[in-house]
Scaffold this motif. Sequence first.
Motif, PDB file in Angstrom:
ATOM      1  N   TRP A 152      27.858  24.259  41.473  1.00 44.01           N
ATOM      2  CA  TRP A 152      26.944  24.716  40.438  1.00 44.01           C
ATOM      3  C   TRP A 152      25.530  24.911  40.958  1.00 44.01           C
ATOM      4  CZ3 TRP A 152      22.735  22.061  38.020  1.00 44.01           C
ATOM      5  CH2 TRP A 152      22.136  22.811  36.996  1.00 44.01           C
ATOM      6  N   SER A 153      24.915  25.976  40.489  1.00 46.99           N
ATOM      7  CA  SER A 153      23.492  26.223  40.723  1.00 46.99           C
ATOM      8  C   SER A 153      22.966  26.923  39.487  1.00 46.99           C
ATOM      9  CB  SER A 153      23.302  27.118  41.945  1.00 46.99           C
ATOM     10  OG  SER A 153      21.956  27.537  42.027  1.00 46.99           O
ATOM     11  N   GLU A 154      21.693  26.661  39.142  1.00 46.85           N
ATOM     12  CA  GLU A 154      21.138  27.338  37.969  1.00 46.85           C
ATOM     13  C   GLU A 154      20.692  28.757  38.288  1.00 46.85           C
ATOM     14  OE1 GLU A 154      17.773  25.152  39.921  1.00 46.85           O
ATOM     15  OE2 GLU A 154      19.564  24.360  39.005  1.00 46.85           O
ATOM     16  N   ASN A 188      40.262  26.725  38.509  1.00 45.75           N
ATOM     17  CA  ASN A 188      41.011  25.749  37.702  1.00 45.75           C
ATOM     18  C   ASN A 188      40.193  25.364  36.480  1.00 45.75           C
ATOM     19  OD1 ASN A 188      39.195  24.434  39.561  1.00 45.75           O
ATOM     20  ND2 ASN A 188      40.048  22.511  38.847  1.00 45.75           N
ATOM     21  N   GLY A 189      40.777  24.533  35.627  1.00 41.12           N
ATOM     22  CA  GLY A 189      40.088  24.113  34.416  1.00 41.12           C
ATOM     23  C   GLY A 189      39.811  25.310  33.517  1.00 41.12           C
ATOM     24  N   VAL A 190      38.609  25.353  32.935  1.00 44.69           N
ATOM     25  CA  VAL A 190      38.280  26.482  32.054  1.00 44.69           C
ATOM     26  C   VAL A 190      38.168  27.788  32.827  1.00 44.69           C
ATOM     27  CG1 VAL A 190      37.203  25.128  30.229  1.00 44.69           C
ATOM     28  CG2 VAL A 190      35.806  25.945  32.125  1.00 44.69           C
ATOM     29  N   TYR A 191      37.938  27.693  34.140  1.00 39.48           N
ATOM     30  CA  TYR A 191      37.854  28.897  34.966  1.00 39.48           C
ATOM     31  C   TYR A 191      39.217  29.577  35.122  1.00 39.48           C
ATOM     32  CZ  TYR A 191      33.039  27.925  36.022  1.00 39.48           C
ATOM     33  OH  TYR A 191      31.682  27.734  35.904  1.00 39.48           O
ATOM     34  N   ARG A 192      40.240  28.906  34.735  1.00 41.53           N
ATOM     35  CA  ARG A 192      41.572  29.520  34.767  1.00 41.53           C
ATOM     36  C   ARG A 192      41.676  30.614  33.702  1.00 41.53           C
ATOM     37  NH1 ARG A 192      47.316  26.484  33.607  1.00 41.53           N
ATOM     38  NH2 ARG A 192      48.601  28.285  34.066  1.00 41.53           N
ATOM     39  N   TYR A 193      40.880  30.497  32.652  1.00 43.64           N
ATOM     40  CA  TYR A 193      40.977  31.405  31.520  1.00 43.64           C
ATOM     41  C   TYR A 193      39.832  32.407  31.427  1.00 43.64           C
ATOM     42  CZ  TYR A 193      44.378  27.912  30.302  1.00 43.64           C
ATOM     43  OH  TYR A 193      45.446  27.054  30.346  1.00 43.64           O
ATOM     44  N   ILE A 194      38.646  32.031  31.892  1.00 45.78           N
ATOM     45  CA  ILE A 194      37.499  32.948  31.867  1.00 45.78           C
ATOM     46  C   ILE A 194      36.664  32.760  33.132  1.00 45.78           C
ATOM     47  CG2 ILE A 194      37.243  33.396  29.408  1.00 45.78           C
ATOM     48  CD1 ILE A 194      35.374  31.108  29.141  1.00 45.78           C
ATOM     49  N   ARG A 195      36.083  33.867  33.620  1.00 43.93           N
ATOM     50  CA  ARG A 195      35.293  33.809  34.851  1.00 43.93           C
ATOM     51  C   ARG A 195      33.944  33.142  34.648  1.00 43.93           C
ATOM     52  NH1 ARG A 195      37.000  39.052  35.158  1.00 43.93           N
ATOM     53  NH2 ARG A 195      34.942  39.997  34.839  1.00 43.93           N
ATOM     54  N   HIS A 196      33.381  33.275  33.481  1.00 42.73           N
ATOM     55  CA  HIS A 196      32.023  32.782  33.254  1.00 42.73           C
ATOM     56  C   HIS A 196      31.958  31.881  32.016  1.00 42.73           C
ATOM     57  CE1 HIS A 196      30.594  35.492  36.357  1.00 42.73           C
ATOM     58  NE2 HIS A 196      31.230  36.475  35.763  1.00 42.73           N
ATOM     59  N   PRO A 197      32.628  30.727  32.059  1.00 36.44           N
ATOM     60  CA  PRO A 197      32.618  29.850  30.884  1.00 36.44           C
ATOM     61  C   PRO A 197      31.227  29.291  30.562  1.00 36.44           C
ATOM     62  CG  PRO A 197      33.651  28.753  32.738  1.00 36.44           C
ATOM     63  CD  PRO A 197      33.444  30.176  33.140  1.00 36.44           C
ATOM     64  N   MET A 198      30.364  29.173  31.573  1.00 31.06           N
ATOM     65  CA  MET A 198      29.021  28.671  31.288  1.00 31.06           C
ATOM     66  C   MET A 198      28.259  29.676  30.421  1.00 31.06           C
ATOM     67  SD  MET A 198      26.233  26.948  33.825  1.00 31.06           S
ATOM     68  CE  MET A 198      27.494  25.837  34.441  1.00 31.06           C
ATOM     69  N   TYR A 199      28.432  30.953  30.695  1.00 24.83           N
ATOM     70  CA  TYR A 199      27.788  31.963  29.861  1.00 24.83           C
ATOM     71  C   TYR A 199      28.422  31.991  28.467  1.00 24.83           C
ATOM     72  CZ  TYR A 199      25.875  33.537  34.320  1.00 24.83           C
ATOM     73  OH  TYR A 199      25.244  33.586  35.533  1.00 24.83           O
TER      74      TYR A 199
END
Length: 196
Positions: A103-105, A118-129
Amino acid sequence: MRALDAFEGLFAIGLLTAFALRLRERLRHHARVAESHRDGLELLVLLLAFLGMLAIPVAHLSTRTLVFANYWQPTWITATGTVVFATGLLLLWRTHVDLGRNWSESLELMESHRLVTNGVYRYIRHPMYAAIWLWGLGQALMLHNYIAGPSALALFAPLYFVRVPREEKMMLEYFGEQYAAYMAQTRRVLPISPNR
């Protein structure tokens, strides 16, 4: 300082929670930057997002400066906003857990950076956004103010639309075909089944 209603209090607690989460992750997973794409445009859109997500809402919650833009709305709308905001915070937390040291801001690649799928990245590329879009929608519904309410949505949008193409270009250059294949299996912020 003005008195906060219950939902504004919950929103303030959410802001503090998000700040504590970001600070914890920065301290816990501090890694050296291997490659930075931070420039003036990046700093400008980060500043706009900061204003919309933190500075303007805090000014609204802590002073009477923006009281002229207040409005009334039914409690069920504000309660819905609280659920949306909390969902955004939960997704933000999960994203940080899944990213770990990656992670970086800003637009940066860390030493030993790996592609997280993996995790939420398995379903979407940009879960933080996605989490920040939910945050913004929740903020708009929770804060009954024509300026502070929609400020996160309005001022995060430039960051999203400027940064995402640049971030994906950076990832394609760094990870090549591995990231291209990942892009083909996922959407940017809307979840889909990994097996389409």
